[in-house]
Design a protein around this motif. Sequence first.
Motif, short mmCIF file in Angstrom:
data_model
loop_
_atom_site.label_atom_id
_atom_site.label_comp_id
_atom_site.label_asym_id
_atom_site.label_seq_id
_atom_site.Cartn_x
_atom_site.Cartn_y
_atom_site.Cartn_z
N LEU A 24 -121.24 -32.88 102.87
CA LEU A 24 -120.68 -31.70 101.29
C LEU A 24 -121.27 -32.46 100.34
O LEU A 24 -121.78 -31.89 99.13
CB LEU A 24 -118.96 -32.25 101.89
N ARG A 25 -121.05 -34.07 99.99
CA ARG A 25 -122.09 -33.94 99.23
C ARG A 25 -123.42 -33.53 99.04
O ARG A 25 -123.83 -33.62 97.96
CB ARG A 25 -122.18 -35.50 99.04
N HIS A 26 -124.03 -33.29 99.81
CA HIS A 26 -125.28 -33.26 99.90
C HIS A 26 -125.66 -31.92 99.96
O HIS A 26 -126.57 -31.00 99.17
CB HIS A 26 -126.02 -33.99 101.81
N LEU A 27 -124.64 -31.13 99.85
CA LEU A 27 -124.78 -29.37 100.64
C LEU A 27 -123.87 -28.91 99.52
O LEU A 27 -124.72 -28.01 98.73
CB LEU A 27 -124.02 -28.70 101.73
N ALA A 28 -123.25 -29.77 98.28
CA ALA A 28 -122.75 -29.22 97.39
C ALA A 28 -122.66 -29.28 95.84
O ALA A 28 -122.87 -28.84 95.36
CB ALA A 28 -120.91 -28.96 97.32
N GLY A 29 -123.52 -30.77 95.60
CA GLY A 29 -124.46 -31.41 94.97
C GLY A 29 -122.55 -31.83 93.84
O GLY A 29 -121.33 -31.78 94.52
N ASP A 30 -123.00 -31.47 92.76
CA ASP A 30 -121.73 -31.56 91.63
C ASP A 30 -120.70 -30.56 91.75
O ASP A 30 -119.70 -30.56 91.20
CB ASP A 30 -122.23 -32.26 90.27
N ARG A 31 -120.82 -29.52 92.13
CA ARG A 31 -119.80 -28.14 92.67
C ARG A 31 -119.00 -28.86 93.10
O ARG A 31 -117.82 -28.04 92.82
CB ARG A 31 -120.11 -27.24 93.46
N VAL A 32 -118.39 -29.85 94.10
CA VAL A 32 -117.45 -30.19 94.42
C VAL A 32 -117.11 -31.68 94.40
O VAL A 32 -118.06 -32.76 94.47
CB VAL A 32 -117.17 -29.70 96.27
#
Length: 131
Positions: A24-32
Amino acid sequence: MTTPSVLFVCVHNAGRSQMAAGWLRHLAGDRVEVLSAGSAPASSINPVAVAAMAEVGIDIARHQPRVLDEADVRASDVVVTMGCGDACPFFPGTRYEDWRLDDPAGQGIEAVRPIRDEIRRRVDQLLASLA
């Protein structure tokens, strides 16, 4: 608009929840905002989970298992459980998902790769539902 928060919870916070958080960190970056915890945390992350994630360019080696904190559950918009049983507190208004996944503990890399890939698939779906 506020940043959604997702908490991944498994028993040891050393495999499944760490891989999910890494994806999730990899795919969403700072969006989540991404959190992970365990009901009975291990002393370190499963090295095979670290190796499996490294194969796809995601480094989870620097993360440490941590104990499930009720405040994290309260602050999360989505709580994804992965075999932590009744240890995760329930709060009305919080979205809960239970992902039934094989535990990578004690498994070789060949067995962990499909778990990693299934977690990616589910994280993709979760991220799409947050958009």
